[in-house]
Scaffold this active site. Structure first.
Site, PDB file in Angstrom:
ATOM      1  N   HIS A  76      51.285 -45.891 -38.528  1.00  0.00           N
ATOM      2  CA  HIS A  76      52.135 -46.744 -37.679  1.00  0.00           C
ATOM      3  C   HIS A  76      53.588 -46.014 -37.721  1.00  0.00           C
ATOM      4  O   HIS A  76      54.141 -45.279 -38.335  1.00  0.00           O
ATOM      5  CB  HIS A  76      52.544 -48.103 -38.483  1.00  0.00           C
ATOM      6  CG  HIS A  76      53.035 -47.947 -39.790  1.00  0.00           C
ATOM      7  ND1 HIS A  76      54.524 -48.162 -40.189  1.00  0.00           N
ATOM      8  CD2 HIS A  76      52.554 -48.050 -40.947  1.00  0.00           C
ATOM      9  CE1 HIS A  76      54.779 -48.067 -41.393  1.00  0.00           C
ATOM     10  NE2 HIS A  76      53.724 -47.884 -41.945  1.00  0.00           N
ATOM     11  N   ASP A  78      56.560 -47.445 -36.722  1.00  0.00           N
ATOM     12  CA  ASP A  78      58.054 -48.017 -37.362  1.00  0.00           C
ATOM     13  C   ASP A  78      58.373 -47.873 -38.771  1.00  0.00           C
ATOM     14  O   ASP A  78      57.401 -47.285 -39.474  1.00  0.00           O
ATOM     15  CB  ASP A  78      57.939 -49.548 -37.018  1.00  0.00           C
ATOM     16  CG  ASP A  78      57.043 -50.315 -37.836  1.00  0.00           C
ATOM     17  OD1 ASP A  78      55.515 -49.581 -37.881  1.00  0.00           O
ATOM     18  OD2 ASP A  78      57.214 -51.176 -38.403  1.00  0.00           O
ATOM     19  N   GLU A 172      54.477 -52.399 -37.789  1.00  0.00           N
ATOM     20  CA  GLU A 172      53.221 -52.842 -39.101  1.00  0.00           C
ATOM     21  C   GLU A 172      54.255 -53.331 -40.091  1.00  0.00           C
ATOM     22  O   GLU A 172      53.947 -54.131 -40.590  1.00  0.00           O
ATOM     23  CB  GLU A 172      52.993 -51.518 -39.717  1.00  0.00           C
ATOM     24  CG  GLU A 172      51.819 -51.763 -40.598  1.00  0.00           C
ATOM     25  CD  GLU A 172      52.508 -51.772 -41.917  1.00  0.00           C
ATOM     26  OE1 GLU A 172      51.909 -52.413 -42.948  1.00  0.00           O
ATOM     27  OE2 GLU A 172      53.480 -51.513 -42.308  1.00  0.00           O
ATOM     28  N   HIS A 377      60.519 -47.595 -48.298  1.00  0.00           N
ATOM     29  CA  HIS A 377      61.392 -48.735 -47.983  1.00  0.00           C
ATOM     30  C   HIS A 377      62.780 -48.627 -48.506  1.00  0.00           C
ATOM     31  O   HIS A 377      63.684 -49.530 -48.628  1.00  0.00           O
ATOM     32  CB  HIS A 377      60.890 -49.978 -48.271  1.00  0.00           C
ATOM     33  CG  HIS A 377      59.590 -50.382 -47.734  1.00  0.00           C
ATOM     34  ND1 HIS A 377      59.078 -51.518 -47.308  1.00  0.00           N
ATOM     35  CD2 HIS A 377      58.702 -49.513 -46.960  1.00  0.00           C
ATOM     36  CE1 HIS A 377      58.166 -51.673 -46.673  1.00  0.00           C
ATOM     37  NE2 HIS A 377      57.693 -50.403 -46.482  1.00  0.00           N
TER      38      HIS A 377
HETATM   39 ZN   LIG Z   1      53.426 -48.263 -44.017  1.00  0.00          ZN
END
Ligand SMILES: [Zn+2]
Length: 403
Positions: A76, A78, A172, A377
């Site tokens: 993904h 993003d 995602e 993240h």
């Molecule tokens: Zn991921």
């Protein structure tokens, strides 16, 4: 370009997704990376590379020998809405010595070994870290770089392989990565999302997910004259939570243990609202967890003799395990490819969802494999270059081994 150069190139693009916009892609800027990838794909000889109107990028590596299956690799584009991915300034630490990593001297941001003992597994390796003001974006641009490098190598070698399709998807991180995925057009017998963590991780079980919204209606009266009249919605909301299994929360569970997670609590006297995530790998256990919400609401309504509490439970994603079990050769191929490259496969249950789960239920069996990234993240995210290089080889081996 090497996998490292590709990765450093892709993380220059700010591709943060947004859960509030309700369109695909959720942010237009993801298409900038999409266009760049299409250009790169054409440069390395993927002639049919294109991006569709929703920002999904597809391309084909034609077979160079007869094979039964068409296999896919998916990553993904993003990055998480949790933390900024704009102006990522990556720094490369060679021969990591196992000490705390000062990400940003000026701002005093440090990735400390005592907080992240996982660092110690990577002593002597090359780490790619941030300057502490953004996330890195290894989730999942490491996956994109690895797939791109692997197909580049395959196109310029005589390693035998069947038809390979690759896809790079938006959104995602906001649960929209498969909304417009063209499973039929992709035309694969099975695929792998390259969107996991540590080298060797291979995943084909994920949580079953549900959510609950609990609303409590109270009655506000001046506190001085409230006796037998006031109904404090916030207090009843707290009581509601106390009726749920107190140990079965994310901070106390691991492995296959499920939970109910109190995500948000908004309350005053008149009104209170609780939002929960409910998770379990076992569908029957998930259903039992959902029932507890209805039972707790019912219990309080009886106790207070009126309908004060309303619990609404909604189903989310499903565990892909049942869709993979009939096709275990997909896992065997990945395991064999890892072993061939000196990596011991670690099969772990995902404590979350994955795009592969949705794709599996859409008819494309799709387990998830490692990227070499960690601490996703947030500002402490890092990638291990040697792991990324090995994953490129694993992807090539999967292509070679698959029948
Ligand atoms: Zn991921």
């Amino acid at each position: 370009m090497s996998v490292k150069e590709k990765f450093l190139d892709y993380i220059r693009f700010d591709t943060q997704s947004d859960e509030t916009t309700r369109v695909t892609p959720s942010t237009e800027k993801q298409k900038d990376l999409g266009r760049h990838l299409v250009e790169n794909m054409k440069q390395i000889g993927i002639e049919d590379a294109f991006m569709d109107e929703w920002g999904y990028v597809y391309g084909t590596v034609p077979a160079n020998c007869e094979r039964k299956n068409t296999i896919g690799f998916i990553a993904h584009m993003d990055t998480s809405p949790d933390f900024s991915g704009k102006d990522v300034k990556a720094r490369i630490i060679e021969n990591y010595d196992g000490t705390d990593i000062v990400l940003n001297e000026e701002l005093g941001i440090v990735t400390a070994v005592k907080d992240f003992p996982n660092l110690l597994q990577h002593v002597g390796k090359t780490l790619i870290v941030t300057d502490g003001t953004t996330l890195l974006g290894a989730d999942d641009k490491a996956g994109i770089a690895e797939i791109m490098q692997a197909v580049n190598d395959l196109l310029h070698s005589d390693i035998p392989h069947g038809k390979i399709r690759i896809a790079f998807t938006p959104d995602e991180e906001v649960g929209g990565g498969t909304a417009k995925f063209d499973v039929e057009g992709f035309g694969c017998d099975f695929a792998y999302t390259v969107d996991g963590g540590d080298l060797g991780e291979l995943e084909y079980e994920n949580f079953n997910g549900a959510s609950a919204k609990v609303t409590v209606t109270g009655r506000n009266v001046h506190p001085g004259s409230a006796k037998d009249k006031m109904i404090n919605a916030s207090k009843i909301a707290m009581e509601f939570d106390s009726l749920l299994p107190q140990r079965e929360v994310p901070e106390n569970t691991e492995g296959y243990e499920g939970f109910a997670h109190l995500l948000a609590f908004n309350g005053e006297v008149e009104h209170a609202e609780l939002i929960y995530l409910i998770r379990d790998h076992d569908k029957a256990k998930l259903d039992a967890r959902k029932d507890k919400f209805l039972l707790a609401a019912d219990f309080l309504n009886r106790k207070y003799g009126r309908e004060l509490v309303k619990a609404e439970v909604r189903d989310g994603y499903l565990n892909m395990k049942e869709m993979i079990l009939p096709h275990m050769q997909i896992i065997d191929i990945a395991k064999e490819a890892m072993k061939k490259n000196g990596v011991e496969p670690k099969i772990v249950p995902i404590r979350g969802g994955t795009d592969g789960a949705a794709l599996s239920f859409m008819g494309l069996p799709c387990p998830n494999m490692c990227t070499g990234g960690d601490n996703m993240h947030g500002k402490h995210e890092f990638a291990v270059l040697e792991s990324m290089e090995t994953i490129v080889e694993i992807i090539k081996s999967i292509a070679e081994i698959a029948e």
